[in-house]
Design an enzyme around this catalytic site. Structure first.
Site, mmCIF file in Angstrom:
data_model
loop_
_atom_site.group_PDB
_atom_site.id
_atom_site.type_symbol
_atom_site.label_atom_id
_atom_site.label_comp_id
_atom_site.label_asym_id
_atom_site.label_seq_id
_atom_site.Cartn_x
_atom_site.Cartn_y
_atom_site.Cartn_z
ATOM 1 C CG ASP D 242 -1.881 -1.152 1.250
ATOM 2 O OD1 ASP D 242 -2.114 -1.744 0.171
ATOM 3 O OD2 ASP D 242 -2.360 -1.500 2.334
ATOM 4 C CB ALA D 243 4.154 2.038 0.516
#
Lengths: 298, 298, 298, 298
Positions: D242-243
């Protein structure tokens, strides 16, 4: 006062002293970008942003906005304009070249509602609107003290049925030298002559989502129609009422609970935001008018 | 197919089998809430949500929506309605009492554009619209296969200049028993008689932010006007074109870059969202009509 | 000054002199609404708005906000509270009953950023925030002149590492009697004792969309993460930093073009809007806290 | 089926057969735009849109997207690329030149949630996503029938704790030749090798407003935190969960009334809109990655 210090203005001016903005509009054909960018390269310019838009093939018109840095811009600006003229002519271009560090002169017209005026003053003082607000002109005395506390001259020129032409003469004199006029909820019609002198340089805020609710009392109209969103529209003023090129619009959700007074109150927030955005874009030379529409470069 | 299983529908139905919704409208005066809530308490109901709205003092009308749980609602519903009638009469109330677990019958009318229809079908199949979509009626054959793949009957009833009254007879027959009719981009005018039979039960999606761009070709109108937001409006259909009570509206930001085709494409997303919300609220008995406006309870 | 005239305040006060607001919270069970509305009816009250919310069946808590009109409210308010107490006890209720015409006393804390403070002052002067702003407290002298031009006392109480407890004593004294404290970009941590004294009565604006970018320099964090929306959050202050109950949030679209300074500038508009909404709702008794969340009645 | 007819695809392909898109990234210095536009002019190209962005002076990186028309593009494309290479080298450019009429191959991965997949298929069939969706790959059999009804192969490749590497081999084989992979709510982690093969060509939709609520069960997290807006984020997938670089985000207003199930339902609308926009922009070569951020050209 909560104003940007002169030191801060100067920091900005210094930072952007070599920054230029060029706006171009001409019939579309191959080679335009090449000619412009080759010219700027020869002058030693470094392009920091450029955006271009071409209308559909039938109408075929080319629009461009370029920001570039050029050493010693101040001294060289006029020379560069002159040097560019032959290129402009060969492509049948309208063009303007401005220095980003030159503050445009703004005259604000206002009646009795103060929210749009205060928003502009507040953003100006906090450095968000890079401009000289040279004068505030009103047909009412109400905001004199406030405006003067910002160090801005306030001209109260009452307008009545009988003195309209003469009052406008006084307004024109008071606004003399303005690059742009902002009607911050100014509730009087300007004469065709005035509009002509400031063509596409008068920005009005209309308190509805145009073209819905043209004319008077838009919140009353919106209330009666039972809309679920109210809006505001910033546009250049033309002779036809509320029909000039739209610069910016936005809306605010409402429900059945809101009465006319609350609609007006909610609407004020949208009005001041929309007007401030439109004025900011105009000051940054982001807006080009094409027919009855605007191109707003990002 | 990507449908909610019958098991899931049943879980919902079971969960809400004792949930009732009451809609009330009457002249405002003291004691209304007390009378209603006392009555419900006597019946053993537990109020889980209630919202109330009173118009301004001059018009003075009271509106309320109550959700409550009541054991054995199914058996007792008619008895309760009858028991409430004297209270309703004493306050001059219009009221309705429905079981949340009863699926409303929906008939969808569509022409050639499929996006609004598909959005409704998709939300229905995923359980977001609790309803029975009993039939889709179209003046074109195009979507027959798609609609039938959802297990829904598709009636193709061509409408021409000459067969209008007869075609409408067929439509009325095909929609028989519908609680609500949704015009999901249905591009034909319905007759006054039809509108009368389904007064405030026909929901239309208009592809503009009403009252801007009433009538035909709203995206073309929006393009020519150069607006910076396009919108859509879901409203109940009345005899005056595009002038019925608005249920929901929303907008989408656009720029000078968008041509008419792109406006239509962006507009489709707003249209289907706005229509789906309006239909959902109607199905959940959240919408009350008052004059030419709606009250939409949260 | 551009202030609401005393005459206009009085008009408001007069208009709502008999308007009361009641906030209720208790374990859910049948009969609550009936008991409340029966009581109000007996007192001769006319309910003009009521909203209710019940949490899920497991936690089963009931919340209600009622606005009602009652003749001679001023004289009867305490008597009514006393008369309601037995009902409140029988249902294990927390309740409050306030007169809408009573202006709450607001103390505003501010550091060097003025936009949130000015927004509150502007809305207050234009009559959108019905309150008494009794004092502005700052650790910097910068805004003294501006605040005093609104007729509001300004206390400059410098806070250093060494004088924190003593400075807070002075702040508490300066804020004495405040119903609500607003941290309008006040960049100092308050002590647990202070927080305890004003539990759920201190509203802070955090310059990010919480829980993203908790802590210091949220715009720098947002810039580094490359988000496409920036936001702001108004919340009640609790001991855990940036973790109290959220009252309101909103966002603003940004692009790759914005640097940190521009993010801050755009963010200021969201911050002041979000804070002003949250403060307005609190002043109108629309916010109830439940666990670490808020219920905001429409 | 409600698909764009082959005739309509061909009309599009024909219309844009001479349209090229060029993406350029290099260290900033004077003369870049001049060199590019001079080159294109020499080739006989007509620039129809161009947008440029330069990062701050310290990092000084130049990014550009140009759309131009060039007669006989198909035959000349490779020759032009070769001819441009020396210019690219002299400015240390990364560049790509693609034909707008070439449909990119898209492989979609999905688990059990169908809303994002259906949105992509719907927009594809209505001509809004100009691409070849070559395959849908799932660890569940649920959507086989639906996907195949669109004429798209469906590969069900179950993934368990034990067969992960082998399953991924099968996925890679099934996706072979894809230009971009879309994770349309695919709830499995991909291996570093897979991510490396498709660096900045895998688009994921995360069901929160990142970086808030990283990881599992974001709606549950949002519910517990009591946020007033929920969101979704489309981003390129990188090794850190999720980065990766964010392409698009949007939000939806919620209130205290929504339980987790309703948050999920409302969130689905945001998720599918955000993912579809991000995929569309990627397909139109509007997205450039810079560090951990994206530049999205308008």
């Amino acid at each position: 006062m909560y104003r940007l210090s002169e030191r801060e203005w100067q920091a900005y001016t210094e930072k952007y002293k070599d920054r230029a903005r060029m706006l171009i509009s001409c019939p579309d054909r191959p080679g335009i970008v090449a000619a412009i960018s080759h010219f700027l390269y020869q002058q030693g310019a470094n392009i920091v942003q450029s955006d271009q838009y071409t209308t559909d093939p039938e109408t075929g018109r080319f629009f461009m906005r370029i920001e570039f840095d050029l050493t010693n811009l101040e001294e060289r600006c006029e020379v560069i304009k002159a040097a560019f003229r032959p290129i402009a002519e060969s492509f049948d271009m309208d063009f303007s070249l401005v220095q980003a560090s030159k503050r445009k002169k703004v005259a604000i017209f206002v009646s009795k509602e103060d929210h749009c005026l205060l928003e502009l003053l507040w953003r100006w003082k906090s450095g968000e609107l890079y401009a000289d607000i040279s004068v505030v002109i009103s047909n009412h005395p109400d905001m004199k003290e406030t405006v003067e506390s910002f160090g801005i001259p306030y001209h109260c020129i009452p307008v009545t049925k009988d003195n309209k032409p003469q009052a406008e003469e006084e307004q024109i004199a008071a606004a003399a030298g303005a690059d742009v006029i902002v009607l911050a909820r100014y509730m009087q019609i300007l004469s065709p002559r005035f509009l002509d002198d400031y063509a596409m340089r008068i920005i009005n805020i209309h308190h509805s989502f145009l073209p819905a609710f043209v004319g008077a009392k838009p919140y009353e109209q919106a209330y009666r129609r039972g809309v679920k969103l109210i809006g505001a529209t910033a546009h250049y003023v033309t002779e036809e009422l509320d029909a000039g090129p739209i610069i910016e619009q936005d809306v605010q959700r409402v429900t059945h609970q809101e009465d006319v007074e609350t609609l007006k109150q909610l609407g004020r927030q949208v009005e001041r935001t929309v007007l401030a955005r439109a004025v900011g874009w105009h000051l940054e030379d982001r807006v080009l008018v094409y027919g009855n529409k605007t191109i707003v470069f990002p």
